[in-house]
Design a protein around this motif. Structure first.
Motif, PDB file in Angstrom:
ATOM      1  N   CYS A 120       0.853  -1.186   0.000  1.00 32.46           N
ATOM      2  CA  CYS A 120       0.000   0.000   0.000  1.00 32.46           C
ATOM      3  C   CYS A 120       0.893   1.242   0.000  1.00 32.46           C
ATOM      4  N   CYS A 157       0.140   3.285   3.732  1.00 30.03           N
ATOM      5  CA  CYS A 157       0.533   2.776   5.043  1.00 30.03           C
ATOM      6  C   CYS A 157       1.653   1.737   4.962  1.00 30.03           C
ATOM      7  N   CYS A 199       1.687  -1.326   4.138  1.00 30.24           N
ATOM      8  CA  CYS A 199       1.418  -2.692   4.571  1.00 30.24           C
ATOM      9  C   CYS A 199       1.280  -3.584   3.331  1.00 30.24           C
ATOM     10  N   CYS A 246      -7.134  -1.103   0.444  1.00 28.06           N
ATOM     11  CA  CYS A 246      -6.276  -1.466   1.575  1.00 28.06           C
ATOM     12  C   CYS A 246      -7.154  -1.775   2.786  1.00 28.06           C
ATOM     13  N   CYS A 266      -5.798   1.021   5.845  1.00 30.00           N
ATOM     14  CA  CYS A 266      -6.075   2.456   5.816  1.00 30.00           C
ATOM     15  C   CYS A 266      -7.230   2.808   4.881  1.00 30.00           C
TER      16      CYS A 266
HETATM   17 ZN   LIG Z   1      -2.939   1.113   3.453  1.00 28.93          ZN
END
Ligand SMILES: [Zn+2]
Length: 84
Positions: A59, A62, A64, A73, A76
């Motif tokens: 992502c 963020c 991740c 995502c 977030c």
């Molecule tokens: Zn994210």
């Protein structure tokens, strides 16, 4: 005659390991794909190669890891479809 059947089963289990290995490399269930590959190898092999599977992308917000085919995502809420 019975030995012949066991031989076929043994070979099916062994070749079933090939799609299972490919799928597990993509983060998918090894056991599930092993059974799948054992039962219908001819379908499971191309399927394991072509599937997007559990491949990951990051992502941009963020940082991740997400599934490669995720459109949003889960951390977030970043929407990948808007970025395209
Ligand atoms: Zn994210």
């Amino acid at each position: 005659m019975e030995n012949y059947i066991f031989e076929i089963i043994a070979i099916a289990i062994l070749i079933g390991l090939i799609p299972a290995y490919i799928a597990s490399r993509k983060g998918l269930s090894f056991i599930q794909w092993w059974i799948y590959g054992t039962l219908i190898f001819i379908v499971a092999l191309p399927h394991s190669i072509l599937t997007g599977g559990g491949g990951s992308k990051i992502c941009p917000y963020c940082r991740c890891y997400l599934k490669i085919n995720a459109t949003r995502c889960r951390h977030c809420g970043y929407d990948f479809t808007e970025a395209l």
